[in-house]
Motif scaffolding. Structure first.
Motif, PDB file in Angstrom:
ATOM      1  N   PRO A   8       0.812  -1.223   0.000  1.00  0.00           N
ATOM      2  CA  PRO A   8       0.000   0.000   0.000  1.00  0.00           C
ATOM      3  C   PRO A   8       0.845   1.273   0.000  1.00  0.00           C
ATOM      4  N   ALA A   9       2.005   1.243   0.638  1.00  0.00           N
ATOM      5  CA  ALA A   9       2.870   2.427   0.645  1.00  0.00           C
ATOM      6  C   ALA A   9       3.349   2.739  -0.771  1.00  0.00           C
ATOM      7  N   ARG A  10       3.758   1.715  -1.499  1.00  0.00           N
ATOM      8  CA  ARG A  10       4.208   1.921  -2.885  1.00  0.00           C
ATOM      9  C   ARG A  10       3.084   2.491  -3.752  1.00  0.00           C
ATOM     10  N   ALA A  11       1.859   2.067  -3.475  1.00  0.00           N
ATOM     11  CA  ALA A  11       0.715   2.551  -4.260  1.00  0.00           C
ATOM     12  C   ALA A  11       0.464   4.042  -4.044  1.00  0.00           C
ATOM     13  N   GLU A  12       0.964   4.599  -2.954  1.00  0.00           N
ATOM     14  CA  GLU A  12       0.762   6.019  -2.643  1.00  0.00           C
ATOM     15  C   GLU A  12       1.817   6.924  -3.274  1.00  0.00           C
ATOM     16  N   ASN A  54       2.308   5.649   9.877  1.00  0.00           N
ATOM     17  CA  ASN A  54       1.284   5.031  10.720  1.00  0.00           C
ATOM     18  C   ASN A  54       0.068   4.586   9.915  1.00  0.00           C
ATOM     19  N   ALA A  55      -0.341   5.395   8.948  1.00  0.00           N
ATOM     20  CA  ALA A  55      -1.502   5.035   8.117  1.00  0.00           C
ATOM     21  C   ALA A  55      -1.233   3.773   7.307  1.00  0.00           C
ATOM     22  N   MET A  56      -0.005   3.623   6.798  1.00  0.00           N
ATOM     23  CA  MET A  56       0.336   2.424   6.024  1.00  0.00           C
ATOM     24  C   MET A  56       0.322   1.186   6.918  1.00  0.00           C
ATOM     25  N   LEU A  57       0.814   1.318   8.134  1.00  0.00           N
ATOM     26  CA  LEU A  57       0.788   0.196   9.081  1.00  0.00           C
ATOM     27  C   LEU A  57      -0.641  -0.157   9.473  1.00  0.00           C
ATOM     28  N   GLU A  58      -1.388   0.842   9.914  1.00  0.00           N
ATOM     29  CA  GLU A  58      -2.762   0.616  10.378  1.00  0.00           C
ATOM     30  C   GLU A  58      -3.649   0.062   9.264  1.00  0.00           C
ATOM     31  N   GLY A  59      -3.360   0.472   8.029  1.00  0.00           N
ATOM     32  CA  GLY A  59      -4.156   0.009   6.897  1.00  0.00           C
ATOM     33  C   GLY A  59      -4.077  -1.487   6.647  1.00  0.00           C
ATOM     34  N   VAL A  60      -3.033  -2.132   7.168  1.00  0.00           N
ATOM     35  CA  VAL A  60      -2.889  -3.589   7.009  1.00  0.00           C
ATOM     36  C   VAL A  60      -2.997  -4.304   8.355  1.00  0.00           C
ATOM     37  N   GLY A  61      -3.547  -3.593   9.355  1.00  0.00           N
ATOM     38  CA  GLY A  61      -3.807  -4.220  10.644  1.00  0.00           C
ATOM     39  C   GLY A  61      -2.638  -4.251  11.610  1.00  0.00           C
ATOM     40  N   ASP A 112      23.037   1.433   2.178  1.00  0.00           N
ATOM     41  CA  ASP A 112      24.432   1.042   2.014  1.00  0.00           C
ATOM     42  C   ASP A 112      25.203   1.740   3.129  1.00  0.00           C
ATOM     43  N   LYS A 113      26.523   1.713   3.082  1.00  0.00           N
ATOM     44  CA  LYS A 113      27.299   2.261   4.199  1.00  0.00           C
ATOM     45  C   LYS A 113      27.143   3.772   4.354  1.00  0.00           C
ATOM     46  N   ASP A 114      26.753   4.469   3.288  1.00  0.00           N
ATOM     47  CA  ASP A 114      26.661   5.926   3.328  1.00  0.00           C
ATOM     48  C   ASP A 114      25.242   6.485   3.353  1.00  0.00           C
ATOM     49  N   PHE A 115      24.297   5.760   2.778  1.00  0.00           N
ATOM     50  CA  PHE A 115      22.939   6.293   2.603  1.00  0.00           C
ATOM     51  C   PHE A 115      21.858   5.271   2.931  1.00  0.00           C
ATOM     52  N   VAL A 116      20.657   5.808   3.218  1.00  0.00           N
ATOM     53  CA  VAL A 116      19.437   5.000   3.271  1.00  0.00           C
ATOM     54  C   VAL A 116      18.448   5.655   2.314  1.00  0.00           C
ATOM     55  N   TRP A 117      17.605   4.841   1.725  1.00  0.00           N
ATOM     56  CA  TRP A 117      16.545   5.320   0.843  1.00  0.00           C
ATOM     57  C   TRP A 117      15.235   5.018   1.540  1.00  0.00           C
ATOM     58  N   LEU A 118      14.414   6.069   1.683  1.00  0.00           N
ATOM     59  CA  LEU A 118      13.151   5.928   2.394  1.00  0.00           C
ATOM     60  C   LEU A 118      11.970   6.236   1.494  1.00  0.00           C
ATOM     61  N   LEU A 119      10.982   5.359   1.542  1.00  0.00           N
ATOM     62  CA  LEU A 119       9.684   5.631   0.936  1.00  0.00           C
ATOM     63  C   LEU A 119       8.895   6.294   2.053  1.00  0.00           C
ATOM     64  N   GLY A 120       8.543   7.556   1.840  1.00  0.00           N
ATOM     65  CA  GLY A 120       7.872   8.272   2.905  1.00  0.00           C
ATOM     66  C   GLY A 120       6.977   9.379   2.415  1.00  0.00           C
ATOM     67  N   GLY A 121       6.201   9.887   3.331  1.00  0.00           N
ATOM     68  CA  GLY A 121       5.329  11.015   3.068  1.00  0.00           C
ATOM     69  C   GLY A 121       5.981  12.302   3.534  1.00  0.00           C
TER      70      GLY A 121
END
Length: 168
Positions: A8-12, A54-61, A112-121
């Protein structure tokens, strides 16, 4: 295996704030989905990164923190600190300069050792994937109710990331 809240997060991805006096009803709906409907104010006035996660978590219970604060994941007994990143882990990011209560939060889709990639709002006023310096990560958190993730450690970002308007 991908955690159930990632689909659901990817769909947003692509959901954006509306400039001006109007709000995007989808972003306002995240507040109700994560039990933050008590919050008042426009999408531009209210930081919504934690509201989105939180909405993505709650949306799947999966019970979230029901808080609009990014750092709420650090102190909630519903979440455990992981030793390393994992796909779908909730990554809490420190502001620069650091602030005791303010931060940013998103779902980890690469590290990786230098970065993180976040899917977020609320990343550039939208739901997208953005890159953050690994040194800013306060911690990677996982819902206690879901057991431990299958694998922890660095992994390639599996979606195109937008960073400062450029695809990386």
């Amino acid at each position: 295996m991908e955690p159930k809240w990632m689909k659901p997060a990817r769909a947003e991805v692509g959901t954006r704030e509306v400039k001006g006096a109007k709000d995007n009803p989808r972003i306002i709906a995240y507040r109700a989905a994560d039990r933050c409907s008590w919050m008042k104010g426009s999408e531009e006035a209210v930081p919504w990164c934690a509201i989105f996660v939180n909405a993505m978590l709650e949306g799947v219970g999966v019970k979230g923190t029901a808080s609009p604060a990014a750092k709420s994941f650090c102190s909630s007994t519903l979440f455990q600190l992981l030793p390393k990143p994992a796909l779908g882990a909730i990554a809490v990011i420190e502001r620069v300069p650091a602030h005791p209560s303010l931060g940013h939060v998103g779902l980890c889709v690469g590290a990786d050792k230098d970065f993180v990639w976040l899917l977020g709002g609320n990343q550039g006023d939208a739901v997208n994937v953005a890159r953050f310096a690994r040194s800013r990560v306060k911690g990677f958190y996982w819902p206690v109710s879901q057991g431990m993730p299958a694998a922890c450690g660095d992994f390639r970002c599996d979606v195109a990331a937008v960073d400062g308007g450029k695809v990386v």
